[in-house]
Enzyme design. Structure first.
Site, PDB file in Angstrom:
ATOM      1  N   HIS A  25       0.790  -1.244   0.101  1.00  0.00           N
ATOM      2  CA  HIS A  25      -0.075  -0.053  -0.033  1.00  0.00           C
ATOM      3  C   HIS A  25       0.675   1.379  -0.214  1.00  0.00           C
ATOM      4  O   HIS A  25       2.126   1.285   0.466  1.00  0.00           O
ATOM      5  CB  HIS A  25      -0.830   0.095   1.095  1.00  0.00           C
ATOM      6  CG  HIS A  25      -2.193  -0.705   1.116  1.00  0.00           C
ATOM      7  ND1 HIS A  25      -3.169  -0.700   0.002  1.00  0.00           N
ATOM      8  CD2 HIS A  25      -2.788  -1.728   1.959  1.00  0.00           C
ATOM      9  CE1 HIS A  25      -4.084  -1.640   0.189  1.00  0.00           C
ATOM     10  NE2 HIS A  25      -3.808  -2.217   1.192  1.00  0.00           N
ATOM     11  N   CYS A  37       0.568   2.784  -4.518  1.00  0.00           N
ATOM     12  CA  CYS A  37      -0.308   4.111  -4.905  1.00  0.00           C
ATOM     13  C   CYS A  37       0.585   5.366  -4.629  1.00  0.00           C
ATOM     14  O   CYS A  37       1.427   5.209  -3.749  1.00  0.00           O
ATOM     15  CB  CYS A  37      -1.710   4.176  -4.421  1.00  0.00           C
ATOM     16  SG  CYS A  37      -2.632   2.968  -4.805  1.00  0.00           S
TER      17      CYS A  37
END
Length: 405
Positions: free
Chosen positions: A91, A148
């Site tokens: 993440h 991301c």
């Protein structure tokens, strides 16, 4: 040849509401890349995963402490000619910038597996301090961030957008610095956008995040050039990278695109070519998944040109600068629009000269001989002649005073 070392990190966050599926597989893929393509000895590869890593006999948990200590081990003692590699799949997030350096007010960050219990992430400022700042000149560091908000994750000098029209990429190089994109979407919006395509590799950052203290780098022995650092990022700062399933195997979209490029002979490519080929592979995937919007980025320090350094077989610490300083003297005439300031001023002066001055320039000199007169150059020549004449007169007068003339 210098030493070769690597650190491969994969975070699936099992048992949490933010669980992913392919990040540990990405770490395994990059371990094989290190062994089979980059020639990194197996005992020089550190692996941090939160689940069993295929093909790897041992691993440690990717907590914040373990990640930072492993990064420190990766760069400590690095010397010119060494080749270092780091990959992270997991993440990404954004947290409020506390330094005032970010245009959008947000720091980009990666998310360790102990995030939920500690609330701590690893910001771009920390990554730069632990990975880039300690490196001496002549070291090559290659990073892959399949997460991301990763476009400027290392805050390097320059960046290149992907060429895919479907991704909205510009395909142009630009000075990166602290230029940022708009703030990304929230977790629920992303999940809705990519439903049925893949899992967004993004979580919301803590609203009350307080940055950890960043230590000073222990090694700063570098010359004018600095280290050569290249970073492939899965998307821009305002975008999300996807965790997808291809051929029955969960993986990161960027990692898969790079692996496909290597399988097609990418070990012979320079960083620029490999990046473009990986973007082309992602464009092919985008045709099957039109809602995929991630736009990969390549960022790098100006100490090395991405089109002149081979990914798998780089030179031993000597690189062509990405933005070399122009030579002071050149036989080639300057390009139109790039004329030196002095030449430009002279041109404007001549263009704006009154008609009387032009007529004076065209007058014939005494003696009846026809001659074109360059006002600027003749003034300087006459001034030099006058100085020479006065100097000769001075010598004669001095000689006469001493009775030697």
């Amino acid at each position: 040849m210098g030493r070769r070392k690597a650190l491969c990190i994969g975070c699936n966050y099992p048992g949490t509401k933010s669980a992913l599926n392919g990040c540990v597989n990405d770490a395994a893929t990059n371990v094989q890349l290190c062994v089979n393509k980059l020639g990194v000895p197996a005992n020089e590869i550190m692996v941090l995963t939160d689940a069993d890593c295929p093909g790897v006999s041992g691993h440690s948990q990717p907590t914040k402490q373990n990640i930072l200590s492993s990064m420190k081990r990766l760069v400590t003692g690095a010397q010119a000619g060494d080749m270092l590699f780091l990959s992270y799949s997991g993440h990404g997030t954004q947290v409020p910038d506390r330094t005032g350096e970010e245009a959008d007010g947000m720091d980009e960050a990666i998310v360790p597996t102990d995030y939920e219990s500690t609330g701590r992430v690893i910001t771009d400022d920390e990554l730069y301090a632990y990975l880039v700042k300690p490196l001496p000149e002549g070291v090559l560091l290659t990073c892959i961030f399949d997460c991301c908000h990763a476009g400027t994750i290392l805050d390097l000098d320059s960046a290149e957008d992907s060429t895919g029209a479907g991704a909205g990429g510009s395909g142009k190089r630009a000075k990166a610095g602290k230029k940022k994109y708009k703030k990304g979407k929230g977790e629920k919006e992303l999940a809705a956008d990519f439903a049925g395509v893949g899992t967004p590799k993004s979580i919301p950052g803590p609203a009350s995040y307080e940055a950890d203290e960043i230590p000073e780098a222990e090694c700063l022995s570098r010359g004018m050039g600095g280290p050569a650092v290249f970073c492939y990022s899965g998307c821009r700062d305002d975008q999300t990278s996807l965790d997808v399933t291809l051929g029955g195997k969960p993986c990161g979209a960027l990692t898969n695109a790079l692996q496909t490029a290597f399988s097609a002979g990418g070990e012979k490519d320079d960083y620029e070519t490999l990046f473009r080929n990986a973007c082309g592979n992602l464009d092919q995937l985008r045709k099957r998944c039109p809602s995929m919007t991630q736009c990969p980025q390549m960022s790098y320090t100006d100490a090395a040109n991405p089109s002149s350094v081979n990914f798998c077989s780089p030179s031993a610490g000597g690189y062509d600068a990405a933005y070399p300083v122009p030579a002071k003297h050149s036989d080639k005439p300057p390009k139109e629009g790039k004329k030196p300031k002095k030449q430009k001023e002279q041109k404007e002066k001549k263009e704006k000269a009154p008609k009387a001055a032009k007529e004076k320039k065209e007058k014939k000199p005494k003696g009846g001989k026809s001659k074109d007169i360059d006002v600027d150059s003749d003034e300087s020549e006459e001034s030099e002649d006058e100085h020479q004449r006065k100097a000769e007169m001075g010598k004669h007068m001095l000689a006469a005073a001493f009775g030697r003339f």
